[in-house]
Design a protein around this motif. Sequence first.
Motif, PDB file in Angstrom:
ATOM      1  N   ARG A   1       0.811  -1.220   0.000  1.00  0.00           N
ATOM      2  CA  ARG A   1       0.000   0.000   0.000  1.00  0.00           C
ATOM      3  C   ARG A   1       0.845   1.271   0.000  1.00  0.00           C
ATOM      4  O   ARG A   1       0.320   2.357  -0.194  1.00  0.00           O
ATOM      5  N   SER A   2       2.137   1.126   0.242  1.00  0.00           N
ATOM      6  CA  SER A   2       3.001   2.309   0.276  1.00  0.00           C
ATOM      7  C   SER A   2       4.415   1.896  -0.131  1.00  0.00           C
ATOM      8  O   SER A   2       4.773   0.705  -0.085  1.00  0.00           O
TER       9      SER A   2
ATOM     10  N   GLU B   1       6.248  -1.391  -7.582  1.00  0.00           N
ATOM     11  CA  GLU B   1       6.853  -0.058  -7.504  1.00  0.00           C
ATOM     12  C   GLU B   1       6.246   0.870  -8.556  1.00  0.00           C
ATOM     13  O   GLU B   1       5.915   2.031  -8.270  1.00  0.00           O
TER      14      GLU B   1
ATOM     15  N   LEU C   1       2.886   2.033  -7.554  1.00  0.00           N
ATOM     16  CA  LEU C   1       2.893   3.055  -6.512  1.00  0.00           C
ATOM     17  C   LEU C   1       3.438   4.397  -7.006  1.00  0.00           C
ATOM     18  O   LEU C   1       3.025   5.457  -6.524  1.00  0.00           O
TER      19      LEU C   1
END
Length: 226
Positions: free
Chosen positions: A4-5, A142, A145
Amino acid sequence: MFARSLGELERRVVGCRLCPRLVAHREHAAAHPRPAFAGQDYWARPVPGFGDPGAGVYLLGLATSAHGGNRTGRAFTGNATADWLVAAMHRAGLANQPTSEHRDDGLRLHGAWMASAVRCAPPHDRPTSDERRACARYLDAELELLTGVRVIVCLGALAWNAAAAWAGLRPRPPFGHGREQSVSSGRLLLGCYHPSPQNTRTGLLTEPMLDDVLRRATALAALPAS
Ligand code: SF4
């Protein structure tokens, strides 16, 4: 969503032990440092991506270097390839300094992110196809995100192939220095010879050639010109 991050993704990358051969090799390299690095504590774990979370340009190498990233714990840090690449990024306005020596050297990237498709150091710099597939999950996550990425600069043919696989390109387009390939979601692959000593010392890749690629990448990503 896989993570999520970026912080969660970094923790997952650093703790990964999915590839037994690469786990063994990264630890073997740490136990057998080059003479110049004798006595240093090697990172000896997977190396996460590094840079500006708002990046428009993503620089992709194939795999972590045994005595570069695997030693320092940061992508493109602590070897001759890093020297060349980060000096060029500094000239292009993508880095605050022209050197990348260790994790606490103050390097900050502006509008750029750096990572390797395979995040552990492979023997002879050659991951197997299974290892490339296993690590692709981190490239996928990656790029999911890093929503601002517009251009993926592929450093060498193997990085190009990894990016083409990420994009699902069939048939795979051939690699070329300066080659541009549109992919889904408005992103673009941009080919560049890898800035390894093998290429820079032979003149296959010169500073003006690398500068041109980074200039093109920043223009395509609509980053401010340096
Ligand atoms: S190469 Fe990638 S998938 Fe394999 S152990 Fe390292 S981080 Fe995990």
